[in-house]
Scaffold this active site. Structure first.
Site, PDB file in Angstrom:
ATOM      1  N   ARG A   1       0.606 -24.513  26.142  1.00  0.00           N
ATOM      2  CA  ARG A   1       1.168 -24.611  24.786  1.00  0.00           C
ATOM      3  C   ARG A   1       2.370 -23.688  24.665  1.00  0.00           C
ATOM      4  O   ARG A   1       3.405 -24.046  24.121  1.00  0.00           O
ATOM      5  CB  ARG A   1       0.111 -24.298  23.727  1.00  0.00           C
ATOM      6  CG  ARG A   1       0.727 -24.039  22.359  1.00  0.00           C
ATOM      7  CD  ARG A   1      -0.228 -24.122  21.171  1.00  0.00           C
ATOM      8  NE  ARG A   1      -1.562 -23.627  21.414  1.00  0.00           N
ATOM      9  CZ  ARG A   1      -1.914 -22.336  21.503  1.00  0.00           C
ATOM     10  NH1 ARG A   1      -1.001 -21.388  21.376  1.00  0.00           N
ATOM     11  NH2 ARG A   1      -3.161 -22.000  21.726  1.00  0.00           N
TER      12      ARG A   1
ATOM     13  N   TYR B   1      16.738 -40.112   6.397  1.00  0.00           N
ATOM     14  CA  TYR B   1      15.520 -40.629   7.018  1.00  0.00           C
ATOM     15  C   TYR B   1      14.337 -40.434   6.057  1.00  0.00           C
ATOM     16  O   TYR B   1      14.105 -39.328   5.554  1.00  0.00           O
ATOM     17  CB  TYR B   1      15.288 -39.901   8.345  1.00  0.00           C
ATOM     18  CG  TYR B   1      14.061 -40.388   9.047  1.00  0.00           C
ATOM     19  CD1 TYR B   1      14.027 -41.659   9.603  1.00  0.00           C
ATOM     20  CD2 TYR B   1      12.921 -39.601   9.137  1.00  0.00           C
ATOM     21  CE1 TYR B   1      12.891 -42.128  10.231  1.00  0.00           C
ATOM     22  CE2 TYR B   1      11.780 -40.066   9.771  1.00  0.00           C
ATOM     23  CZ  TYR B   1      11.777 -41.331  10.310  1.00  0.00           C
ATOM     24  OH  TYR B   1      10.650 -41.793  10.922  1.00  0.00           O
TER      25      TYR B   1
ATOM     26  N   ASP C   1      20.855 -33.515  11.724  1.00  0.00           N
ATOM     27  CA  ASP C   1      19.987 -34.443  12.443  1.00  0.00           C
ATOM     28  C   ASP C   1      20.929 -35.376  13.204  1.00  0.00           C
ATOM     29  O   ASP C   1      21.577 -36.235  12.611  1.00  0.00           O
ATOM     30  CB  ASP C   1      19.109 -35.207  11.439  1.00  0.00           C
ATOM     31  CG  ASP C   1      18.156 -36.181  12.123  1.00  0.00           C
ATOM     32  OD1 ASP C   1      18.431 -36.583  13.269  1.00  0.00           O
ATOM     33  OD2 ASP C   1      17.146 -36.552  11.496  1.00  0.00           O
TER      34      ASP C   1
ATOM     35  N   LYS D   1      14.174 -41.808  19.846  1.00  0.00           N
ATOM     36  CA  LYS D   1      15.229 -42.820  19.678  1.00  0.00           C
ATOM     37  C   LYS D   1      16.139 -42.841  20.915  1.00  0.00           C
ATOM     38  O   LYS D   1      15.663 -43.061  22.011  1.00  0.00           O
ATOM     39  CB  LYS D   1      15.982 -42.537  18.383  1.00  0.00           C
ATOM     40  CG  LYS D   1      15.078 -42.196  17.182  1.00  0.00           C
ATOM     41  CD  LYS D   1      14.160 -43.338  16.776  1.00  0.00           C
ATOM     42  CE  LYS D   1      13.055 -42.916  15.808  1.00  0.00           C
ATOM     43  NZ  LYS D   1      13.466 -42.199  14.617  1.00  0.00           N
TER      44      LYS D   1
HETATM   45  C1  LIG Z   1      12.881 -41.338  13.687  1.00  0.00           C
HETATM   46  C2  LIG Z   1      13.694 -40.295  13.025  1.00  0.00           C
HETATM   47  C3  LIG Z   1      13.140 -39.057  12.672  1.00  0.00           C
HETATM   48  C4  LIG Z   1      11.678 -38.729  12.888  1.00  0.00           C
HETATM   49  O1  LIG Z   1      11.336 -38.695  14.211  1.00  0.00           O
HETATM   50  P1  LIG Z   1       9.861 -39.099  14.807  1.00  0.00           P
HETATM   51  O2  LIG Z   1      10.049 -38.928  16.256  1.00  0.00           O
HETATM   52  O3  LIG Z   1       9.596 -40.501  14.385  1.00  0.00           O
HETATM   53  O4  LIG Z   1       8.897 -38.142  14.206  1.00  0.00           O
HETATM   54  C5  LIG Z   1      13.971 -38.129  12.086  1.00  0.00           C
HETATM   55  N1  LIG Z   1      15.272 -38.400  11.835  1.00  0.00           N
HETATM   56  C6  LIG Z   1      15.826 -39.583  12.153  1.00  0.00           C
HETATM   57  C7  LIG Z   1      17.272 -39.834  11.856  1.00  0.00           C
HETATM   58  C8  LIG Z   1      15.067 -40.573  12.753  1.00  0.00           C
HETATM   59  O5  LIG Z   1      15.618 -41.753  13.048  1.00  0.00           O
END
Ligand SMILES: *Cc1c(COP(=O)(O)O)cnc(C)c1O
Length: 388
Positions: free
Chosen positions: A52, A105, A178, A203
């Site tokens: 961890r 998001y 982000d 993604k």
């Molecule tokens: C999918 C996404 C998230 C969240 O991520 P997870 O891996 O699904 O928890 C945050 N910000 C954006 C822009 C996203 O597309």
């Protein structure tokens, strides 16, 4: 030797061990051990103690991710939301205030309002971050953080990271970007003045729709130390297997992003010419209101397109349910093309009135354009539009 982006994406963190006894693997093994043996009680012999806290496969990925954003540090988490949770818990305390974009998001919005606001008395304001002049007025005495997504999700508005960071710095407010949509291949927020970058590695970074993960990337030693402590304290770490998948996926980030961008450029121009389409939102189109800014702060426009069809909710449904290559699914950033309906899928947790106020209409469709043959993608869209 200072390596360039595409070389770093393949080599950093995976240098073969050619020391005596080293195996020389060109790929980092998946270290599954939960604990690591040591010789002496007072220090870990290999540097590792318990998985961890730190794990060699995750450490290789963290090194790679930092290198991609040209940053000093990266930390990998079990999901994008886990990364965001640890970041907010680390940077904020009750009574603080955060500025968020008005269009972001849905999961981030839910986390902020339903966890941090309700349980921890943190205030959130939504601002149209495509207008930096509005940000100055929104900054309060207790504002600690500005949270940027650019392009925004799903309306593809662009925020000037440099302009916002300049305003924030003067007021000692931190800027978090982000960077999931653009990836460091197209956009590097830390170079534009932001303090912290977060990603859902689910993604584009992983890119193959087979792993859920997230990361935080930064160069501040002080914040990194607190984050490292909290990553271990809270425990929402990325598993060794997922770390391996992202290490593998990210090697092709550059070639994938080039093709996503090229395919999305073609699809957006194609949609623009259709009589069935009311409006196309893609920063690569010259008529996008912030096309020039998009060109200035990023080296590409990405693979995400939003557009409105004529025919309202029924039209949107008919289009989506007629697609054959594009899968009707949430998420984005994989090699395969996906299509979704924000109003009833990714953004359904936002009340209808609020959705309409910010511009997420019932006829809005979001595409994650994959890297298939463009002729097949065009045919698929042409056929589905024909069903309207
Ligand atoms: C999918 C996404 C998230 C969240 O991520 P997870 O891996 O699904 O928890 C945050 N910000 C954006 C822009 C996203 O597309």
């Amino acid at each position: 030797m200072k390596m360039r982006f595409e070389t770093r994406a393949i080599h950093v963190g995976e240098e073969p061990n050619l020391q005596p006894g080293g195996s020389g693997d060109v790929v980092v093994p998946i270290h599954l051990a939960s604990t690591f043996a040591r010789r002496e009680t007072d220090k870990p012999t290999s540097g590792y103690e318990y998985s961890r806290t730190a794990n060699p496969t995750r450490a290789a990925l963290e090194k790679r991710l930092a290198a991609l954003e040209d940053a000093k540090f990266a930390l990998a988490f079990a999901s994008g939301m886990a990364a965001e949770t640890v970041l907010l818990l680390t940077l904020l305390k009750p009574g603080d205030h955060v500025i968020l974009s008005d269009d972001l998001y849905g999961g981030t919005k839910r986390l902020c309002h339903h966890v941090f606001q309700e349980n921890f008395k943190i205030g959130f304001s939504h601002v149209d971050l495509s207008r930096p002049e509005d940000i100055r007025d929104a900054i309060k005495r207790n504002t600690k953080l500005i949270w940027i997504e650019t392009p925004t999700n799903p309306l593809m508005k662009i925020c000037d990271i440099k302009a916002v960071s300049k305003i924030a710095r003067k007021k000692s407010v931190l800027v978090v970007v982000d960077n999931t949509f653009m990836t460091p291949y197209f956009q590097q927020p830390l170079k534009l003045g932001a303090d912290v970058v977060v990603h859902s590695t689910t993604k584009y970074l992983n890119g193959h729709s087979d792993s859920v993960g997230g990361c935080i990337i930064l160069s501040s030693e002080e914040i990194h130390e607190k984050l490292r402590f909290n990553q271990n304290a809270l425990g929402a770490i990325l598993s060794p297997f997922d770390s391996y998948l992202v290490l593998r996926g990210v090697k092709t980030l550059a070639v994938r992003m080039e093709k996503h961008n090229k395919n999305a450029m073609t699809i957006s121009s194609f949609l623009e010419k259709s009589r069935k389409v009311k409006k196309v939102l893609y920063p690569g189109l010259e008529n996008h209101p912030q096309h020039e800014l998009a060109k200035k702060q990023a080296s590409g426009f990405g693979g995400m397109i939003s557009f409105e069809v004529y025919g309202g909710l029924r039209g949107a449904r008919r289009f989506l349910e007629s697609l054959k290559i594009f899968s009707l699914a949430e998420s984005l950033g994989g090699v395969e093309s996906l299509a979704e309906h924000p109003a009833s899928m990714t953004h359904s947790s936002i009340p209808k009135k609020e959705r309409e106020r910010i511009g997420i209409s019932d006829s809005l469709i979001r595409l994650s354009v994959g890297i298939e043959d463009i002729a097949d993608l065009k045919e698929d869209i042409h056929h589905a539009l024909g069903r309207l």
